[in-house]
Write a protein that holds these residues in place. Structure first.
Motif, PDB file in Angstrom:
ATOM      1  N   UNK A 339       0.954  -1.308   0.058  1.00 62.78           N
ATOM      2  CA  UNK A 339       0.204   0.145  -0.033  1.00 62.78           C
ATOM      3  C   UNK A 339       0.659   1.378  -0.076  1.00 62.78           C
ATOM      4  N   UNK A 340       1.709   1.274   1.115  1.00 60.23           N
ATOM      5  CA  UNK A 340       2.802   2.723   1.057  1.00 60.23           C
ATOM      6  C   UNK A 340       3.677   2.671  -0.078  1.00 60.23           C
ATOM      7  N   UNK A 341       3.949   1.692  -0.594  1.00 58.91           N
ATOM      8  CA  UNK A 341       4.953   1.920  -1.777  1.00 58.91           C
ATOM      9  C   UNK A 341       4.063   1.938  -2.845  1.00 58.91           C
ATOM     10  N   UNK A 342       3.094   1.177  -3.413  1.00 58.67           N
ATOM     11  CA  UNK A 342       2.351   1.069  -4.347  1.00 58.67           C
ATOM     12  C   UNK A 342       1.563   2.458  -4.803  1.00 58.67           C
ATOM     13  N   UNK A 343       1.049   3.044  -3.724  1.00 57.40           N
ATOM     14  CA  UNK A 343       0.526   4.241  -3.752  1.00 57.40           C
ATOM     15  C   UNK A 343       1.279   5.383  -4.414  1.00 57.40           C
ATOM     16  N   UNK A 344       2.669   5.363  -4.030  1.00 58.01           N
ATOM     17  CA  UNK A 344       3.423   6.480  -4.555  1.00 58.01           C
ATOM     18  C   UNK A 344       3.696   6.147  -6.262  1.00 58.01           C
ATOM     19  N   UNK A 345       3.829   4.850  -6.608  1.00 58.49           N
ATOM     20  CA  UNK A 345       4.351   4.671  -7.947  1.00 58.49           C
ATOM     21  C   UNK A 345       3.001   4.782  -8.727  1.00 58.49           C
ATOM     22  N   UNK A 346       1.679   4.259  -8.400  1.00 62.04           N
ATOM     23  CA  UNK A 346       0.677   4.196  -9.170  1.00 62.04           C
ATOM     24  C   UNK A 346       0.388   5.240 -10.330  1.00 62.04           C
TER      25      UNK A 346
END
Length: 544
Positions: A339-346
């Motif tokens: 959640x924390x890394x994916x939401x930055x990259x999405x």
């Protein structure tokens, strides 16, 4: 009247990058035959609630009790926070590292020291009073730019010291570059200069040629092209007491204008000990990640999740994959990392379709009863799911779909699958970030290193997040900040593409997780582009 609300980016406005240059004095010798081989690890606590986080380590210097390290530690500095910082000095041995001493202070003390040069004694632990030497930390604020210097130089007619019976001593030359602290510095201020580069030691020659390649200007001269630099030529000695031939002084601006000019290598006494000629000294401004994104490149995310039995039985609350039936909204550590890394990259990916794999389990929801070390987490032939929400849903569906945790922890199959996936899409101008989330040590380390070396030539970076409390010491070997990763066959990675962090270091404030794991990605992306001669030009991309 509306009440005052702090700006959302207030922390960013107060954040600045610092460079820490480290030296040690009179370290305790921990080796019996030769002198110690020291290196330093630096840890930071962002605030009272957070854990210690490794922010960098220096190179190892062989046979030295008074090392001056060339690798700067770059860290984020927040004026409004009390950031504690710890320096751990180790002696590197083939099988282990032995602690020589440690020192703990706060970042404000480093900045408040006279000339921002901080001196302190090292101790083995809080109770010990044994003298373990001292540490010197010189701090500079980083003046950000995207400029680099490309340097090649050659020396000639070096004077070799004659030993007994007129025999010439063995000469293994190497080059060091030091930068002065102010524009007014002279050769008399060498003691205060900061070492920023050390070349490999060459084979015996009195006419060495040094191809330094590309050095960022923030490291070389803190982006001040008029700051004096000291180019020092040395003769390597196994004892660690290297002999200096002499020094050539000049700024970046001066050396760019004097390519092809022969300079005398001067010893402290003023005697010439050979000559130095720069055959190349260019400084260039490289494109940024933003330039590539603006011209059509996009960043894509892929995920590989560890389902080995060491995570713990799914039905047990102690399992890292445990989903509480009474509180199903509570995320596991795996989900928090996604959640924390994916939401930055999405938002960087226009189609938001991400390949997601599992490994180390029997994926019964795929109709497979054998152990698989790479399976699509959505149970379909195409491993892509839509967005971060799709990743989280595929994870939960696997949990509820009868997955059988097994083992061992093999990274290679998922790496190979993702490498093939990227090769098939290389014309689409995608740079992929592969997120591995695992609870334990890699069991196919040699094969994993081999695949990472190969992957360094592809448009990808690898982020490894360690969850749980296992020993992740071997993971640091993959995060090759000190030197390029090399496989067992001697093949060297073309660039550093791995970043490892331990999730528990962020358990008190997960918001720091994405910042620390993604910090190196922009530089890794630009390095890939430079290595492959790709400019931020949509036409060039189509040709590529």
């Amino acid at each position: 009247m509306e009440s005052y609300q702090p700006a959302a980016n207030m922390a960013d406005s107060l954040k600045q990058k610092l460079q820490l240059f480290i030296a040690c004095r009179k370290l305790k010798d921990l080796d019996y035959i030769s002198k110690s081989d020291p290196f330093v690890e630096v840890y930071v606590k962002h605030d009272e609630r957070s854990h210690w986080v490794l922010v960098g380590k220096t190179e190892t210097i062989q046979n030295s009790l008074d090392p001056q390290f060339a690798t700067p530690i770059v860290m984020d500095y927040y004026f409004e926070k009390n950031q504690e910082i710890r320096f751990e000095v180790y002696d590197e041995d083939p099988s282990q590292k032995e602690k020589q001493g440690t020192h703990q202070t706060n970042v404000a003390s480093l900045l408040g020291a006279k000339n921002q040069t901080y001196y302190a004694p090292l101790v083995l632990d809080k109770k010990s009073k044994e003298n373990r030497g001292s540490i010197v930390i010189t701090t500079d604020a980083v003046k950000d730019s995207n400029k680099s210097a490309i340097i090649s130089l050659e020396c000639s007619k070096l004077k070799s010291k004659k030993e007994f019976f007129g025999l010439v001593s063995t000469n293994h030359p190497f080059l060091e570059i030091k930068r002065c602290r102010t524009r007014e510095s002279t050769l008399e201020d060498i003691r205060d200069a900061i070492k920023v580069y050390t070349s490999p030691v060459l084979k015996p020659t009195l006419n060495p040629v040094f191809n330094l390649g590309e050095i960022s200007l923030d490291k070389l001269c803190n982006n001040d092209i008029d700051l004096p630099l000291l180019f020092q030529v040395w003769s390597y000695q196994k004892s660690g007491k290297h002999r200096i031939y002499g020094t050539v002084q000049g700024s970046v601006r001066q050396m760019v204008d004097q390519v092809g000019v022969e300079h005398s290598i001067i010893k402290k006494q003023g005697n010439p000990y050979g000559t130095m000629t720069f055959s190349r000294f260019d400084y260039i401004e490289k494109p940024t990640m933003v330039d590539y994104l603006r011209s059509g490149w996009k960043i894509s995310l892929s995920v590989a999740i560890d389902f080995t039995a060491s995570n713990g039985e799914l039905s047990e609350p102690s399992s890292l994959h445990y989903i509480d039936p009474n509180n199903p909204a509570k995320m596991t550590q795996y989900e928090q990392a996604i959640y924390n890394i994916g939401n930055i990259l999405e938002p960087y990916d226009s189609d938001r379709n991400f390949p997601v794999f599992g490994f180390g389990a029997k994926p019964r929801f795929c109709g497979i009863e054998q152990v698989s070390h790479c399976f699509p987490l959505n149970g379909k032939e195409n491993p892509e799911v839509e967005g971060v929400q799709g990743i989280l849903e595929a994870y939960r569906n696997a949990m509820y779909g009868g997955i059988g945790l097994y083992g061992p922890t093999n990274f290679t199959p998922c790496l190979q699958a993702m490498a093939n996936f990227i090769k098939d899409r290389v014309s689409l101008c995608e740079y992929n970030i592969m997120l591995y989330i695992t609870d334990g040590a890699i069991t196919d380390m040699d094969e994993t290193i081999e695949e990472i070396v190969k992957a360094s030539h592809l448009p990808m970076s690898i982020i490894i997040v360690g969850v749980g409390t296992a020993n992740f010491s071997r993971m640091e070997d993959l995060d090759s900040d000190g030197q390029m990763l090399r496989d067992k066959y001697g093949n060297c990675a073309s660039r550093d593409i791995v970043q490892f962090v331990q999730f528990n270091n962020y358990s008190s404030d997960v918001s720091y997780l994405h910042e620390d794991v993604l910090r190196e990605v922009p530089g890794q992306l630009v390095r890939y582009m430079a290595n492959n001669g790709i400019s931020p030009n949509p036409v060039a991309h189509a040709q590529y």
